[in-house]
Design a protein around this motif. Structure first.
Motif, mmCIF file in Angstrom:
data_model
loop_
_atom_site.group_PDB
_atom_site.id
_atom_site.type_symbol
_atom_site.label_atom_id
_atom_site.label_comp_id
_atom_site.label_asym_id
_atom_site.label_seq_id
_atom_site.Cartn_x
_atom_site.Cartn_y
_atom_site.Cartn_z
ATOM 1 N N PHE A 174 1.947 -27.420 11.202
ATOM 2 C CA PHE A 174 1.300 -26.945 9.974
ATOM 3 C C PHE A 174 1.153 -28.120 9.002
ATOM 4 N N PRO A 175 0.241 -28.013 8.032
ATOM 5 C CA PRO A 175 -0.015 -29.141 7.134
ATOM 6 C C PRO A 175 1.169 -29.480 6.232
ATOM 7 N N LEU A 176 1.430 -30.777 6.148
ATOM 8 C CA LEU A 176 2.386 -31.320 5.192
ATOM 9 C C LEU A 176 1.588 -32.204 4.235
ATOM 10 N N PHE A 177 1.711 -31.935 2.968
ATOM 11 C CA PHE A 177 0.912 -32.634 1.974
ATOM 12 C C PHE A 177 1.680 -33.816 1.401
ATOM 13 N N LYS A 178 1.066 -34.507 0.477
ATOM 14 C CA LYS A 178 1.670 -35.674 -0.158
ATOM 15 C C LYS A 178 2.947 -35.280 -0.893
ATOM 16 N N LYS A 179 3.932 -36.163 -0.844
ATOM 17 C CA LYS A 179 5.198 -35.936 -1.532
ATOM 18 C C LYS A 179 4.938 -35.748 -3.027
ATOM 19 N N ILE A 180 5.571 -34.721 -3.612
ATOM 20 C CA ILE A 180 5.334 -34.378 -5.013
ATOM 21 C C ILE A 180 6.640 -34.054 -5.724
ATOM 22 N N ASN A 181 6.539 -33.936 -7.037
ATOM 23 C CA ASN A 181 7.630 -33.375 -7.833
ATOM 24 C C ASN A 181 7.395 -31.876 -7.950
ATOM 25 N N VAL A 182 8.450 -31.105 -7.762
ATOM 26 C CA VAL A 182 8.327 -29.647 -7.843
ATOM 27 C C VAL A 182 9.066 -29.078 -9.047
ATOM 28 N N LYS A 183 9.767 -29.949 -9.780
ATOM 29 C CA LYS A 183 10.495 -29.490 -10.960
ATOM 30 C C LYS A 183 10.374 -30.540 -12.058
ATOM 31 N N GLY A 184 10.730 -30.121 -13.269
ATOM 32 C CA GLY A 184 10.709 -31.033 -14.393
ATOM 33 C C GLY A 184 9.346 -31.184 -15.018
ATOM 34 N N LYS A 185 9.282 -32.047 -16.017
ATOM 35 C CA LYS A 185 8.030 -32.191 -16.776
ATOM 36 C C LYS A 185 6.901 -32.800 -15.945
ATOM 37 N N GLU A 222 12.842 -20.233 -14.114
ATOM 38 C CA GLU A 222 11.741 -20.505 -13.187
ATOM 39 C C GLU A 222 11.932 -21.775 -12.370
ATOM 40 N N GLU A 223 12.871 -22.623 -12.748
ATOM 41 C CA GLU A 223 13.005 -23.911 -12.082
ATOM 42 C C GLU A 223 13.416 -23.772 -10.617
ATOM 43 N N ILE A 224 12.904 -24.673 -9.789
ATOM 44 C CA ILE A 224 13.289 -24.739 -8.381
ATOM 45 C C ILE A 224 14.611 -25.492 -8.314
ATOM 46 N N LYS A 225 15.571 -24.919 -7.611
ATOM 47 C CA LYS A 225 16.913 -25.491 -7.593
ATOM 48 C C LYS A 225 17.214 -26.318 -6.348
ATOM 49 N N TRP A 226 16.393 -26.171 -5.292
ATOM 50 C CA TRP A 226 16.667 -26.913 -4.057
ATOM 51 C C TRP A 226 15.459 -26.897 -3.138
ATOM 52 N N ASN A 227 15.541 -27.700 -2.084
ATOM 53 C CA ASN A 227 14.494 -27.742 -1.055
ATOM 54 C C ASN A 227 14.386 -26.398 -0.338
ATOM 55 N N PHE A 228 13.214 -26.142 0.195
ATOM 56 C CA PHE A 228 12.909 -24.954 0.988
ATOM 57 C C PHE A 228 12.868 -23.665 0.158
ATOM 58 N N THR A 229 12.499 -23.798 -1.117
ATOM 59 C CA THR A 229 12.092 -22.626 -1.885
ATOM 60 C C THR A 229 10.702 -22.268 -1.370
ATOM 61 N N LYS A 230 10.476 -20.982 -1.154
ATOM 62 C CA LYS A 230 9.228 -20.530 -0.527
ATOM 63 C C LYS A 230 8.486 -19.567 -1.451
ATOM 64 N N PHE A 231 7.162 -19.697 -1.487
ATOM 65 C CA PHE A 231 6.312 -18.811 -2.281
ATOM 66 C C PHE A 231 5.290 -18.170 -1.354
ATOM 67 N N LEU A 232 5.187 -16.846 -1.426
ATOM 68 C CA LEU A 232 4.230 -16.096 -0.621
ATOM 69 C C LEU A 232 3.042 -15.718 -1.491
ATOM 70 N N VAL A 233 1.844 -16.054 -1.005
ATOM 71 C CA VAL A 233 0.607 -15.861 -1.759
ATOM 72 C C VAL A 233 -0.317 -14.946 -0.966
ATOM 73 N N ASP A 234 -0.880 -13.926 -1.637
ATOM 74 C CA ASP A 234 -1.760 -12.990 -0.936
ATOM 75 C C ASP A 234 -3.171 -13.564 -0.768
ATOM 76 N N ARG A 235 -4.029 -12.804 -0.116
ATOM 77 C CA ARG A 235 -5.384 -13.272 0.217
ATOM 78 C C ARG A 235 -6.261 -13.520 -1.009
ATOM 79 N N GLU A 236 -5.852 -12.988 -2.168
ATOM 80 C CA GLU A 236 -6.609 -13.206 -3.409
ATOM 81 C C GLU A 236 -6.063 -14.381 -4.216
#
Length: 157
Positions: free
Chosen positions: A89-100, A119-133
């Motif tokens: 599956f696609p792996l995208f460019k390394k990013i920041n997921v928390k902080g300013k 709302e802050e992400i506390k660790w790796n492998f936090t997952k978000f499920l997004v519907d078709r819309e």
């Protein structure tokens, strides 16, 4: 705004519009190949293989923000995930997921689905499920294994 309104960067730095996935169900995960949860790559790949034809897109966004667990270049990270975990599956460019300096996509994800205490992400492998819309319908903790969220994915497919 929906998730499909965002552009992200491929691991080679090329812009990639998430509108490409309009009409698909997305599982967006912040990843790290040196994390104790890295064995979840295999479960994510299983979901990708099992439901890709039904419209599930698993998208990995590496981050080095948690104890330096993604210290290598984007090319090295992508290759290591393919070799060590069989990731297709696609792996995208390394990013920041928390902080300013968090990536705009992850700012949106966190606003739509807050975590346990905030709302802050506390660790790796936090997952978000997004519907078709393009609506963020659920957020899962790092300890939640991919297999444990399969029913929620099936309900959206």
């Amino acid at each position: 705004m929906s998730v499909f309104d965002y552009k992200v960067k491929k691991s080679n730095g090329e812009d990639f519009p998430l509108s490409t996935y309009q009409g698909d169900v997305l599982l967006i995960v912040n990843t790290a190949s040196k994390c104790g949860f890295a064995n979840q790559f295999e479960g994510l790949e299983e979901l990708h293989q099992k439901y890709n034809d039904d419209g599930l897109r698993v998208l990995g966004f590496p981050s080095n923000q948690f104890m330096n667990q993604e210290p290598v270049s984007d090319d090295e990270m992508e290759q290591a995930c393919k070799v060590n975990f069989g990731v297709t599956f696609p792996l995208f460019k390394k990013i920041n997921v928390k902080g300013k300096d968090a990536d705009p996509l992850f700012k949106h994800l966190k606003e739509q689905q807050k975590g346990f205490l905030n709302e802050e992400i506390k660790w790796n492998f936090t997952k978000f499920l997004v519907d078709r819309e393009g609506n963020v319908v659920n957020r899962y903790a790092p300890k939640d294994k991919p297999k444990e969220i399969e029913d929620d994915i099936q309900n959206l497919l």
